[in-house]
Design a protein around this motif. Structure first.
Motif, PDB file in Angstrom:
ATOM      1  N   ASP A  95       0.838  -1.204   0.000  1.00 16.51           N
ATOM      2  CA  ASP A  95       0.000   0.000   0.000  1.00 16.51           C
ATOM      3  C   ASP A  95       0.873   1.254   0.000  1.00 16.51           C
ATOM      4  OD1 ASP A  95      -2.372  -1.425  -0.035  1.00 16.51           O
ATOM      5  OD2 ASP A  95      -2.701  -1.278   2.140  1.00 16.51           O
ATOM      6  N   VAL A  96       1.932   1.234   0.802  1.00 20.74           N
ATOM      7  CA  VAL A  96       2.860   2.371   0.829  1.00 20.74           C
ATOM      8  C   VAL A  96       3.544   2.523  -0.523  1.00 20.74           C
ATOM      9  CG1 VAL A  96       4.986   3.264   1.853  1.00 20.74           C
ATOM     10  CG2 VAL A  96       3.234   2.237   3.318  1.00 20.74           C
ATOM     11  N   ILE A  97       3.971   1.409  -1.103  1.00 14.48           N
ATOM     12  CA  ILE A  97       4.636   1.460  -2.407  1.00 14.48           C
ATOM     13  C   ILE A  97       3.707   2.074  -3.456  1.00 14.48           C
ATOM     14  CG2 ILE A  97       5.533   0.011  -4.281  1.00 14.48           C
ATOM     15  CD1 ILE A  97       6.666  -1.851  -2.099  1.00 14.48           C
ATOM     16  N   ARG A  98       2.448   1.679  -3.441  1.00 17.40           N
ATOM     17  CA  ARG A  98       1.482   2.240  -4.408  1.00 17.40           C
ATOM     18  C   ARG A  98       1.297   3.741  -4.208  1.00 17.40           C
ATOM     19  NH1 ARG A  98      -0.883  -2.716  -3.304  1.00 17.40           N
ATOM     20  NH2 ARG A  98      -1.059  -4.068  -5.149  1.00 17.40           N
ATOM     21  N   ASN A 127       5.528   0.476  -9.737  1.00 11.90           N
ATOM     22  CA  ASN A 127       6.832   0.982  -9.294  1.00 11.90           C
ATOM     23  C   ASN A 127       7.564  -0.010  -8.395  1.00 11.90           C
ATOM     24  OD1 ASN A 127       4.891   1.409  -7.284  1.00 11.90           O
ATOM     25  ND2 ASN A 127       5.973   3.176  -6.421  1.00 11.90           N
ATOM     26  N   ALA A 128       7.124  -1.274  -8.415  1.00 12.53           N
ATOM     27  CA  ALA A 128       7.797  -2.328  -7.650  1.00 12.53           C
ATOM     28  C   ALA A 128       8.538  -3.258  -8.596  1.00 12.53           C
ATOM     29  CB  ALA A 128       6.781  -3.114  -6.826  1.00 12.53           C
ATOM     30  N   THR A 153       6.449  -5.214 -13.357  1.00 14.41           N
ATOM     31  CA  THR A 153       7.019  -4.299 -14.346  1.00 14.41           C
ATOM     32  C   THR A 153       8.454  -4.684 -14.669  1.00 14.41           C
ATOM     33  OG1 THR A 153       5.637  -2.500 -13.500  1.00 14.41           O
ATOM     34  CG2 THR A 153       7.548  -1.876 -14.823  1.00 14.41           C
ATOM     35  N   ILE A 154       9.223  -4.964 -13.619  1.00 16.31           N
ATOM     36  CA  ILE A 154      10.606  -5.417 -13.756  1.00 16.31           C
ATOM     37  C   ILE A 154      10.776  -6.678 -12.923  1.00 16.31           C
ATOM     38  CG2 ILE A 154      13.038  -4.898 -13.285  1.00 16.31           C
ATOM     39  CD1 ILE A 154      11.936  -3.250 -15.566  1.00 16.31           C
ATOM     40  N   ARG A 155      11.310  -7.720 -13.556  1.00 18.38           N
ATOM     41  CA  ARG A 155      11.682  -8.945 -12.838  1.00 18.38           C
ATOM     42  C   ARG A 155      13.202  -9.040 -12.866  1.00 18.38           C
ATOM     43  NH1 ARG A 155       8.251 -10.529 -16.738  1.00 18.38           N
ATOM     44  NH2 ARG A 155       6.056 -10.853 -16.186  1.00 18.38           N
ATOM     45  N   PHE A 156      13.804  -9.292 -11.703  1.00 16.85           N
ATOM     46  CA  PHE A 156      15.263  -9.341 -11.684  1.00 16.85           C
ATOM     47  C   PHE A 156      15.780 -10.501 -10.847  1.00 16.85           C
ATOM     48  CE2 PHE A 156      14.341  -6.753  -7.941  1.00 16.85           C
ATOM     49  CZ  PHE A 156      15.365  -7.025  -7.040  1.00 16.85           C
ATOM     50  N   LEU A 157      17.022 -10.878 -11.143  1.00 12.30           N
ATOM     51  CA  LEU A 157      17.713 -11.937 -10.419  1.00 12.30           C
ATOM     52  C   LEU A 157      18.930 -11.354  -9.723  1.00 12.30           C
ATOM     53  CD1 LEU A 157      17.845 -14.702 -13.214  1.00 12.30           C
ATOM     54  CD2 LEU A 157      15.930 -14.134 -11.690  1.00 12.30           C
ATOM     55  N   SER A 158      19.202 -11.847  -8.530  1.00  6.90           N
ATOM     56  CA  SER A 158      20.449 -11.514  -7.844  1.00  6.90           C
ATOM     57  C   SER A 158      21.249 -12.795  -7.675  1.00  6.90           C
ATOM     58  CB  SER A 158      20.173 -10.879  -6.479  1.00  6.90           C
ATOM     59  OG  SER A 158      21.394 -10.685  -5.779  1.00  6.90           O
TER      60      SER A 158
END
Length: 247
Positions: A95-98, A127-128, A153-158
């Motif tokens: 909710d905060v992120i939104r 925006n997450a 929106t963005i999927r990432f690997l570490s």
């Protein structure tokens, strides 16, 4: 307040949760656990329980108080999708992120199955950026398929700490891959061939590639400080970010 960080691929950290438990080999020498115990010894507020998982609702609104657009790494000291974090609390974080539309939030987890399950009936905020840790073939690589199920929106690997050659991996719909070696006195070595293999596949799939560090072992296999080993890979730094690679 949220904290500025030396982590190369983000700008600030936001920790509405602290503490975690180990689930895979990448957790063995957890930097967050060591830091939490140091902060506890220093009497730092919020770390009274050391590395025992603790919710910090008083931290939830912090990003809303910052107007300057910022990239936040969420829960650098924990895992948002830890099994002891209630869904309703995760809801509050998102909710905060939104509401904080001026910021970008990077969320990294080793609990990929819960990540996928959580979003079966929810839509991630635009925006997450959602990511999973991929330190090896047995535990890390299977997390990629879970991540791919989420319409982020963005999927990432570490791939940090990268503990072995991952072989051929499917980077379909993966926008960003971060690679790094382990740091600290007990760091496990990373071989350049493993990194080059991932870099090649990022090029083939069009995924942005970010080389974070060699860590405690250099490209030449010599143990040194993280700073001395640096961030050069094949003679240059690699700081690609996904927004520059999306059409």
């Amino acid at each position: 307040m949220s904290t500025q960080t030396s982590i190369e691929w983000t700008e600030m950290t936001w920790n509405p949760i602290v503490g975690c438990t180990k689930v895979s080999p990448g957790c063995k020498h957890c930097y967050a656990e060591n830091m939490a115990h140091r902060l506890q010894a220093m009497g730092t507020p919020g770390y009274e329980n050391g590395f025992k998982l603790s919710l910090r609702p008083e931290k939830l609104r912090e990003p809303l108080l910052r107007k300057k657009p910022t990239i936040y790494f969420v829960n650098s000291m924990s895992d948002l999708f830890h099994e002891k974090v209630p869904d309703h609390y995760i809801d509050q974080v998102f909710d905060v992120i939104r509401d904080a539309t001026q910021h970008t939030f990077q969320i990294l987890t080793k609990r990929a199955e819960r990540l996928a399950d959580y979003f079966t009936k929810r839509t991630p905020p635009t925006n997450a950026w959602l990511g999973v840790s991929v330190e090896d073939k047995a535990y890390g690589v299977p997390r990629i398929d879970c991540l791919r199920k989420v319409n982020a929106t963005i999927r990432f690997l570490s791939a940090e700490p990268l503990l072995e050659d991952l072989g051929e991996i499917d980077l379909t719909d993966i926008h960003w891959v971060i690679v790094g070696g382990e740091s600290g006195n007990k760091a496990r070595p990373m071989q350049q061939e493993w990194v080059d293999n991932i870099h090649r596949q990022c090029d083939e799939y069009g995924s942005a590639f970010f080389f974070k560090q060699w860590g405690g072992w250099g490209a030449d296999g010599v143990k040194r400080s993280k700073k001395a080993n640096g961030r050069l890979l094949n003679g240059q730094t690699w700081d690609e970010i996904p927004l520059l690679n999306l059409a």
